[in-house]
Design a protein around this motif. Structure first.
Motif, short mmCIF file in Angstrom:
data_model
loop_
_atom_site.label_atom_id
_atom_site.label_comp_id
_atom_site.label_asym_id
_atom_site.label_seq_id
_atom_site.Cartn_x
_atom_site.Cartn_y
_atom_site.Cartn_z
N TYR A 118 0.80 -1.22 0.00
CA TYR A 118 0.00 0.00 0.00
C TYR A 118 0.84 1.28 0.00
N ALA A 119 2.13 1.17 0.23
CA ALA A 119 2.94 2.37 0.43
C ALA A 119 3.06 3.24 -0.82
N ASN A 120 3.06 2.62 -2.00
CA ASN A 120 3.29 3.36 -3.24
C ASN A 120 1.99 3.75 -3.94
N LEU A 121 0.88 3.73 -3.19
CA LEU A 121 -0.42 4.08 -3.74
C LEU A 121 -1.06 5.19 -2.93
N SER A 122 -1.82 6.05 -3.58
CA SER A 122 -2.58 7.05 -2.85
C SER A 122 -3.80 6.37 -2.22
#
Length: 471
Positions: free
Chosen positions: A444-448
């Motif tokens: 989830y870190a690289n997604l808004s």
């Protein structure tokens, strides 16, 4: 003959042979034409002036003028007043069109695990750190140094790891490497040559590390992981002489090695074995206090591994090993034979980032950002997949989602891909993928937050009708 071009054009490698039957102007014209067609001289590249090129080649200026004129007439060059002679825009030949393009599948939402928010890389702070590092660095650091890495970088890491992870990191026992990937490869060679094999790996565990060990002809044995972490009793019963483990946040289940298991593992290590502690995302803790590194308890029996891949960007290829004294020499030699040492520029910048406090500030900012994204994913999973079990939420940059037995996980993954949503199967983490429970690993870190919501909604829609949950 190498053409310098100085400030009037690019360097161009040309050879004119006086003893050939082909006239010199034809040789020059043909070579320039071939370079433009093949793409070696790209569109808008500025060529040297006719005077400079003639002087460098040792030919008359008229010969170069005639050659340029011929290529301008053919459409390969363009000449504009005040901007010199440049390469025209043409389609290069010699390779199929698809070779120049990225043919990998494109996804609207990519839940790839283990990837930080690369868009939040602190570019301004990194550039500032690089300038500071270069300004203060003596000139000899730009030469061939020790494969262990810059002494200043190792000293800064020693301080950082000591205060944040309770690691006893003597700078002389630190070896800088190209991420934990290279560290595992180097250690595979060292352990094999020093007779410390087989190497135990967690099951489930991080599959690429198993592949690296095997690629380096290092025998591995799988040891199960349960709700308390690595099963140390099973480890002790195996033939393993070393164990690669993720005790602070097991990959992929997210469990923390229980206190009793930690004590058992240290007892196993003190019996003459080695622990490879992969502390891959130690900086990100949300709902619990951080767990100190095992290395601080037995620094002579634990090899500590870390990197900047989760904190800054995987593309930096910047990692480190903290080694027992008897392995420093062998690991340094293996590292040196692999590549001679990491980029000095990156080490200078990273050192300045660590010592200035910018690294800590960046981490605090990313923790706040990631916890919001994690919470968004948890809410979305609870809404669309209420029967699923979510693991690893207290830390890290990903979640593991387990489903009920007989869940159509392969159909879900295929249907999600058709909807341009990428997910990773949990089965890939198991030594026997066929025996793995149905599940996914969702980064989830690289997604808004909006991307996370849209992705989970699309994922729910990818389920067969009989498994869909209506909210």
């Amino acid at each position: 003959m190498m053409i310098s071009g100085t400030t009037l054009g690019p360097e161009v490698l040309l050879e004119l042979a006086q003893d050939r039957q082909l006239p010199l102007h034809r040789q020059l014209t043909d070579q320039l034409r071939d370079m433009i067609r093949s793409g070696r001289l790209g569109p808008e590249s500025r060529l040297p002036s006719t005077r400079v090129l003639a002087a460098d080649l040792g030919v008359s200026r008229r010969l170069v003028v005639d050659s340029y004129g011929q290529l301008i007439a053919e459409g390969f060059l363009v000449s504009r007043h005040g901007s010199g002679t440049r390469v025209a825009r043409i389609d290069p030949v010699g390779q199929p069109p698809e070779a120049a393009s990225d043919t990998r599948p494109r996804f609207d939402v990519d839940f790839t695990s283990g990837t930080p928010d690369v868009g939040s890389f602190p570019r301004a702070a990194w550039l500032r750190a690089l300038r500071q590092g270069l300004a203060a660095a003596p000139r000899d650091v730009l030469g061939y140094g020790t494969p262990k890495g810059l002494a200043t970088t190792r000293a800064a890491l020693s301080d950082y790891l000591g205060r944040t992870r309770a690691v006893l990191a003597d700078p002389e026992r630190i070896v800088i490497c190209s991420g934990v990937t290279q560290a595992v490869s180097v250690l595979a060679q060292v352990l094999r040559r020093t007779g410390r094999t087989p190497v135990a790996v967690e099951d489930p565990g991080f599959a690429p590390h198993r592949t690296i060990l095997r690629h380096n002809a290092t025998q591995t044995v799988g040891v199960p992981v349960d709700h308390d972490g690595l099963d140390v009793e099973r480890l002790a019963a195996s033939s393993a002489r070393a164990a690669l483990t993720t005790p602070a946040h097991q990959s992929p289940t997210g469990v923390v090695l229980a206190a009793a298991r930690r004590a058992e593992l240290m007892q196993w290590a003190r019996a003459g074995n080695l622990i490879l502690e992969d502390d891959y995302d130690a900086e990100y803790r949300y709902d619990r206090a951080p767990v100190g590194a095992l290395q601080g308890i037995a620094p002579d029996r634990v090899i500590y591994l870390g990197s900047a891949s989760k904190t800054l960007a995987p593309g930096l290829r910047l990692g480190w090993m903290v080694l027992p004294p008897d392995l420093v020499g062998a690991a340094t030699l293996a590292k040196g034979l692999a590549d001679g040492g990491n980029s000095v520029m990156d080490q200078l910048a990273f050192t300045a980032l660590l010592t200035s406090g910018d690294y800590d500030r960046h981490l605090r900012q990313m923790r706040r950002r990631y916890v919001g994204r994690r919470n968004t994913m948890l809410r979305a999973l609870a809404q669309h997949f209420p029967q699923a079990t979510v693991l690893g939420a207290a830390a890290g940059v990903q979640l593991t989602v387990r489903f009920q037995p007989e869940y159509p996980i392969h159909e879900l993954i295929a249907n999600a891909a058709a909807r341009r949503v990428r997910v990773e199967p949990l089965a890939a983490s198991y030594l026997d993928p066929g025996a793995a429970p149905p599940g996914l690993i969702l980064g989830y870190a690289n997604l808004s937050e909006s991307q996370i919501l849209a992705g989970i909604r699309l994922l729910a829609g990818a389920l067969p009708a009989e498994h869909q949950h209506v909210t």
